[in-house]
Write a protein that holds these residues in place. Structure first.
Motif: not given
Length: 261
Positions: A16-19, A46-52, A258-261
């Motif tokens: 989400r580039p605009e997050a 407004g939130i881009e989430h990334v998971t470990v 989604p952007s990735t599988p």
């Protein structure tokens, strides 16, 4: 950074580039990045989430699990560095709450900006949580622990090969959190939010309040109906609460591939 450039430690189901900010999520003991994948359609735009993604599971099945908090925190901090070019927050569930706290402390030691907020669930603060000894017990006791929480279906644990694979990395996770001793650092210079299940024996209202010692700001606590894994059936409500506490206007994203599988 696209997923291909994030490396082995991080997963991002949607760019989400605009997050306005990034939310970095840390799974529970035995958990994996896929547990947070449904959030992509629930969190505000407004939130881009990334998971470990901890090693030893899912697409990191061949990587050796990590059973030391210090090692895990250093690796995650190294991976997160390039993503901290704007506002960010950290969210951890159960064991993940302690990892998120220690990562926040490590990032401060490295001179990074403080997170907008630390959000945690399912565990008392690192300085008040009671350490167990599950990692020292036999496979039967470890399997019973997973079944007790309902995190792993019994039919999965009934398969010998799956059982051995799962218990291997779960034991490492339990060893990590049960041998962990929190850093004696100053309180974080960011607000802390605590979410807990009303029927969670691991973290009730009193346990949630123990997080007040980890921050120099007022503590926010929110209760949800449910037990230790309340965040599964209450995903939508939790996403709203996260957006509220992060000050991000709540607007559900348009459903896209989604952007990735």
């Amino acid at each position: 950074m696209h997923q291909s450039t994030l490396g082995p430690w991080l997963r991002r189901p949607m760019v989400r580039p605009e997050a306005e900010m990034r939310l970095v999520c840390f799974p529970h003991a035995g958990g994996a990045a896929s547990s947070f994948r449904p959030w992509q359609s629930l969190l505000p735009e407004g939130i881009e989430h990334v998971t470990v993604q901890y090693p030893g599971r899912e697409d990191r099945f061949t990587d050796s699990p990590v059973d030391s908090m210090d090692v895990l925190v250093r690796e995650v901090a190294d991976a997160l560095g390039p993503l901290l070019d704007g506002p960010y927050a950290l969210f951890g569930h159960s064991m993940g709450s302690a990892v998120a706290y220690e990562v926040a402390q490590e990032l401060r030691r490295r001179g990074f900006r403080a997170p907008v907020r630390l959000l945690v669930a399912g565990r008392a603060s690192p300085h008040h949580a009671v350490a167990g000894d599950i990692h020292r017990r036999g496979d039967g006791a470890l399997a019973d622990e997973l079944a007790r929480y309902g995190a792993t279906p019994r039919e999965v644990l009934a398969d010998p090969e799956l059982r051995a694979a799962i218990l291997g990395y779960v034991r490492s996770d339990y060893r990590l959190i049960e041998t962990y001793r929190p850093s004696s650092a100053e309180p974080l210079d960011c607000p802390v939010s605590v979410f807990f299940g009303s029927e969670d024996p691991e973290c009730g209202a009193r346990d949630a309040e123990t997080w007040s010692s980890t921050t120099s700001h007022p503590l926010t606590t929110t209760a949800f109906d449910g037990g230790h894994f309340f965040l599964v059936p209450r995903r939508a409500l939790l996403a709203e609460a996260i957006g509220r506490d992060l000050g991000v206007g709540f607007q559900r994203p348009v459903r896209t591939w989604p952007s990735t599988p």
